[in-house]
Write a protein that holds these residues in place. Structure first.
Motif, PDB file in Angstrom:
ATOM      1  N   GLN A  23      23.146  29.163  22.622  1.00 25.20           N
ATOM      2  CA  GLN A  23      22.296  27.897  22.543  1.00 25.20           C
ATOM      3  C   GLN A  23      22.988  26.651  22.473  1.00 25.20           C
ATOM      4  O   GLN A  23      24.054  26.760  21.817  1.00 25.20           O
ATOM      5  CB  GLN A  23      21.350  27.955  21.404  1.00 25.20           C
ATOM      6  CG  GLN A  23      20.196  28.821  21.672  1.00 25.20           C
ATOM      7  CD  GLN A  23      19.068  28.795  20.708  1.00 25.20           C
ATOM      8  OE1 GLN A  23      19.136  28.123  19.508  1.00 25.20           O
ATOM      9  NE2 GLN A  23      18.051  29.647  21.072  1.00 25.20           N
TER      10      GLN A  23
ATOM     11  N   TYR B 297      28.439  22.840  21.719  1.00 24.69           N
ATOM     12  CA  TYR B 297      28.324  24.109  21.396  1.00 24.69           C
ATOM     13  C   TYR B 297      28.170  24.614  19.857  1.00 24.69           C
ATOM     14  O   TYR B 297      28.816  23.698  19.008  1.00 24.69           O
ATOM     15  CB  TYR B 297      29.422  25.003  22.007  1.00 24.69           C
ATOM     16  CG  TYR B 297      29.404  25.029  23.456  1.00 24.69           C
ATOM     17  CD1 TYR B 297      28.950  25.837  24.267  1.00 24.69           C
ATOM     18  CD2 TYR B 297      29.858  23.680  24.240  1.00 24.69           C
ATOM     19  CE1 TYR B 297      28.714  25.811  25.525  1.00 24.69           C
ATOM     20  CE2 TYR B 297      29.864  23.613  25.547  1.00 24.69           C
ATOM     21  CZ  TYR B 297      29.201  24.597  26.213  1.00 24.69           C
ATOM     22  OH  TYR B 297      29.239  24.428  27.641  1.00 24.69           O
TER      23      TYR B 297
ATOM     24  N   ASN C 249      20.164  25.862  31.728  1.00 24.81           N
ATOM     25  CA  ASN C 249      19.607  25.969  30.392  1.00 24.81           C
ATOM     26  C   ASN C 249      18.152  25.487  30.383  1.00 24.81           C
ATOM     27  O   ASN C 249      17.662  24.796  31.283  1.00 24.81           O
ATOM     28  CB  ASN C 249      20.340  24.813  29.733  1.00 24.81           C
ATOM     29  CG  ASN C 249      21.794  25.021  29.435  1.00 24.81           C
ATOM     30  OD1 ASN C 249      22.249  25.854  28.388  1.00 24.81           O
ATOM     31  ND2 ASN C 249      22.699  24.542  30.249  1.00 24.81           N
TER      32      ASN C 249
END
Length: 133
Positions: A15, A60, A77
């Motif tokens: 994610q 990140y 994404n």
């Protein structure tokens, strides 16, 4: 002559946080998304990642900051917790007074379509199976 083989392929499951870049002015990035103020980045970030308008400023887990071209970012994404469509917009579009009315009307449309299709749908011929043994 040796034959080239494909490198191992990996599916990403990280994610990340990202903001689409609307403008870059010196060391300041202006996000495209509403509600986010322009923010500064280091000269090292600009030199290393060479961000471009229309791409994404990416952070990140662990704090690593990067840049991704829009095509690559959007293909890899999906927005987490993506907001559902604006209900008032849907109600206006369909001419409904409230969500319950819209749902009832859509269910009615489905029932009408099923009725219209009945003559074209043939039930399979039933067969009787005898039990052996």
């Amino acid at each position: 002559m040796t034959e080239a083989i494909e490198m191992p392929k990996y599916q990403s499951h990280k994610q990340v946080w990202g903001l689409k870049i609307k403008a870059i002015d010196g060391q300041t990035i202006t996000p495209n998304e509403e509600g986010y103020a322009p923010f500064g980045v280091s000269a090292e970030y600009l030199e290393k990642h060479k961000p471009e308008v229309g791409g994404y400023y990416v952070v990140y887990e662990g704090g690593y900051k990067s840049f991704s071209p829009a095509d690559a970012f959007e293909a890899g994404n999906t927005l987490v917790g993506k907001p559902s469509p604006d209900i008032p917009v849907l109600l206006r579009f369909y001419g409904a007074d409230n969500l319950n009315q819209l749902i009832a009307e859509q269910n009615d449309h489905v029932r009408q379509l099923q009725e219209r299709l009945k003559p074209f749908l043939k039930e399979p011929t039933p067969f009787i199976r005898s039990r052996e043994g």
